[in-house]
Design an enzyme around this catalytic site. Structure first.
Site, PDB file in Angstrom:
ATOM      1  N   ARG A 115       0.846  -1.193   0.000  1.00  0.00           N
ATOM      2  CA  ARG A 115       0.000   0.000   0.000  1.00  0.00           C
ATOM      3  C   ARG A 115       0.882   1.244   0.000  1.00  0.00           C
ATOM      4  O   ARG A 115       1.884   1.316   0.737  1.00  0.00           O
ATOM      5  CB  ARG A 115      -0.900   0.031   1.242  1.00  0.00           C
ATOM      6  N   GLU A 128      -4.277   7.094  -5.677  1.00  0.00           N
ATOM      7  CA  GLU A 128      -4.630   6.130  -6.737  1.00  0.00           C
ATOM      8  C   GLU A 128      -6.067   6.355  -7.161  1.00  0.00           C
ATOM      9  O   GLU A 128      -6.928   6.503  -6.282  1.00  0.00           O
ATOM     10  CB  GLU A 128      -4.474   4.701  -6.237  1.00  0.00           C
ATOM     11  N   HIS A 167      -0.811  -0.207  -9.881  1.00  0.00           N
ATOM     12  CA  HIS A 167      -1.519  -1.113  -8.949  1.00  0.00           C
ATOM     13  C   HIS A 167      -2.136  -2.310  -9.693  1.00  0.00           C
ATOM     14  O   HIS A 167      -3.354  -2.468  -9.760  1.00  0.00           O
ATOM     15  CB  HIS A 167      -2.607  -0.360  -8.163  1.00  0.00           C
TER      16      HIS A 167
HETATM   17  C1  8YV Z   1      -6.537  -5.597  -6.056  1.00  0.00           C
HETATM   18  C2  8YV Z   1      -5.287  -5.271  -3.787  1.00  0.00           C
HETATM   19  O1  8YV Z   1      -6.129  -5.161  -7.306  1.00  0.00           O
HETATM   20  O2  8YV Z   1      -6.173  -7.278  -2.937  1.00  0.00           O
HETATM   21  C3  8YV Z   1      -5.732  -6.158  -2.681  1.00  0.00           C
HETATM   22  O3  8YV Z   1      -5.677  -5.728  -1.532  1.00  0.00           O
HETATM   23  O4  8YV Z   1      -4.825  -4.227  -3.553  1.00  0.00           O
HETATM   24  C4  8YV Z   1      -5.324  -5.717  -5.207  1.00  0.00           C
HETATM   25  O5  8YV Z   1      -5.048  -7.070  -5.272  1.00  0.00           O
HETATM   26  C5  8YV Z   1      -7.715  -4.853  -5.712  1.00  0.00           C
HETATM   27  O6  8YV Z   1      -7.978  -4.685  -4.400  1.00  0.00           O
HETATM   28  C6  8YV Z   1      -8.873  -5.467  -6.457  1.00  0.00           C
HETATM   29  O7  8YV Z   1     -10.062  -5.226  -5.882  1.00  0.00           O
END
Ligand code: 8YV
Length: 320
Positions: A239, A268, A286
Site C-alpha cells: 500500500r 490512486e 496497482h
Molecule cells: C486488487 C489489492 O487489485 O487485494 C488487494 O488488496 O490491492 C489488489 O489485489 C484490488 O484490491 C482489487 O479489488
C-alpha cells in the site's frame, strides 16, 4: 425463496459475473463506472450484500449512512484498509476478504518491480520506445545485480512468503521483520529481525508486504530510509500509505537509494508526479493481482464467502 440482492461495484471477469447472476439477484456495473460516495451509499441501501474492490471506501460515516439493510461486505481484495472494520463490526455488518489466491500474482509483480528498478527497466524502455537509443557502450545503462544480495521482507505473511521464495531463485539471502517469528518450515532459513531498524540495516532490496494500519502509515520515511545500506532498492506492492513519498523521492534524488519499484501510491489512480519525474523509479499502476487466473480466483473466493454467509455458515475469510 427470493435470492439475496447483491451489488458488484466494478466490472469483474465474466465467469464471476455469470456465477453471481445465477445465485443472486445481482446488480452489475457493466460500464465499470466509479461510484461517488453518495452513489455508493444509495446503491448499498438497496441490497443485502456488496462485493466491492479497494476502490470503494466504507468508512464509519458511509457504513452509518447505508443503514441496517446491508448485511455483508465481501471484498474483492486481500487488503481491507478501505473498510472501517470496527465500524462494520459495531453495525453488525460482516466483512470478508480474498487472501491466498493473489499471492503468486503479487509476488510476480514484486519481482518485476525489483528487477525493473535494479536493471533500470523504465529508463531502458523509454529510450528504445522514444527512438533515443542512438548509442551503446559497455558503460551504458549499467544496473545493480540482485543475485546473491540480501532481500529484506517487511511483513512475512502469505504474499511476503511467496515473494521470498521467488527471490531465493535469484540466490538472494532472505531477511524479514514480522509481528511474530514464523515456524521453521515457513521460515525456510530466512533470518528473522526483531525490529524494523535491524531489518533495514541489511536490506539491499527492501520489499513491503504488510497491510497498512494507523500505526504503520509512513513507516518508510526519512529516518528509516537512512538506515538502509547505501544504494539499496525499495519495492512496494502493498500500500502506498506505508511510504512517505516525499522522503522516498529525496532519497532517490540524492543517490542514497539506487532505485525503487512501485506498484502502489498514496494517490490512486494517478500516482505521484515527483516520483514519476525521477529516472530511477520503475512504476506500475496497482496491478499486483491483475492476472486472468487471479482475478477469476478472487471473484470466486468472494462469492464463496457470500454463499457461506447466506447459507448461515461462517464465511471462510471473515475479517469482521
Ligand atoms: C486488487 C489489492 O487489485 O487485494 C488487494 O488488496 O490491492 C489488489 O489485489 C484490488 O484490491 C482489487 O479489488
Amino acid at each position: 425463496m427470493a435470492k439475496p440482492k447483491l451489488l458488484i461495484t466494478r466490472k469483474l471477469r465474466s465467469i464471476v459475473e455469470e456465477r453471481a447472476a445465477r445465485d443472486y439477484d445481482v446488480v452489475l456495473n457493466p460500464e465499470d463506472k466509479v461510484f461517488s460516495t453518495e452513489a455508493l451509499i444509495a446503491a448499498c441501501r438497496e441490497v443485502d450484500a456488496v462485493l466491492p474492490c479497494h476502490s470503494e471506501h466504507f468508512n464509519a460515516d458511509v457504513i452509518k449512512a447505508i443503514g441496517p439493510g446491508l448485511k455483508i461486505i465481501a471484498n474483492h481484495s486481500v487488503g481491507t484498509d478501505h473498510v472501517d472494520l470496527d465500524a462494520a463490526k459495531a453495525a453488525g455488518v460482516f466483512v470478508t476478504n480474498t487472501p491466498d489466491v493473489l499471492s503468486d500474482a503479487t509476488a510476480e509483480i514484486a519481482i518485476l518491480c525489483m528487477l525493473g528498478a535494479a536493471r533500470r527497466g523504465a529508463e531502458g524502455d523509454a529510450m528504445v520506445r522514444s527512438g533515443k537509443w542512438t548509442f551503446w557502450s559497455p558503460d551504458f545503462m549499467v544496473g545493480r545485480q540482485v543475485t546473491a544480495k540480501r532481500f529484506g521482507v517487511l511483513g512475512m505473511g502469505r504474499v511476503g512468503q511467496v515473494t521470498a521464495d521467488r527471490a531465493r531463485g535469484f540466490g538472494m539471502e532472505i531477511h524479514y521483520h514480522n509481528r511474530s517469528r514464523l515456524p521453521e518450515h515457513l521460515e525456510k532459513g530466512a533470518i528473522f529481525h526483531e525490529t524494523l531498524d535491524s531489518l533495514l540495516g541489511v536490506s539491499d532490496v527492501l520489499s513491503l508486504h504488510c497491510p497498512v494500519t494507523a500505526q504503520n502509515t509512513g513507516i518508510i520515511n526519512a529516518r528509516t530510509l537512512a538506515l538502509l545500506p547505501d544504494r539499496a532498492i525499495v519495492v512496494n506492492t502493498a500500500r502506498g500509505a506505508l511510504i512517505d513519498e516525499d522522503a522516498l523521492a529525496a532519497a532517490l534524488a540524492s543517490g542514497k537509494l539506487f532505485a525503487a519499484g512501485l506498484d502502489v501510491f498514496r494517490t490512486e489512480p494517478g500516482g505521484n508526479p515527483a516520483l514519476a519525474a525521477l529516472p530511477n523509479v520503475f512504476l506500475l499502476p496497482h496491478i499486483g493481482s491483475a492476472t486472468e487466473e487471479t482475478r477469476d480466483a478472487m471473484g470466486m473466493r468472494a462469492l464463496d464467502n457470500l454463499d457461506a454467509f447466506f447459507a448461515g455458515k461462517e464465511p471462510g475469510d471473515r475479517v469482521a
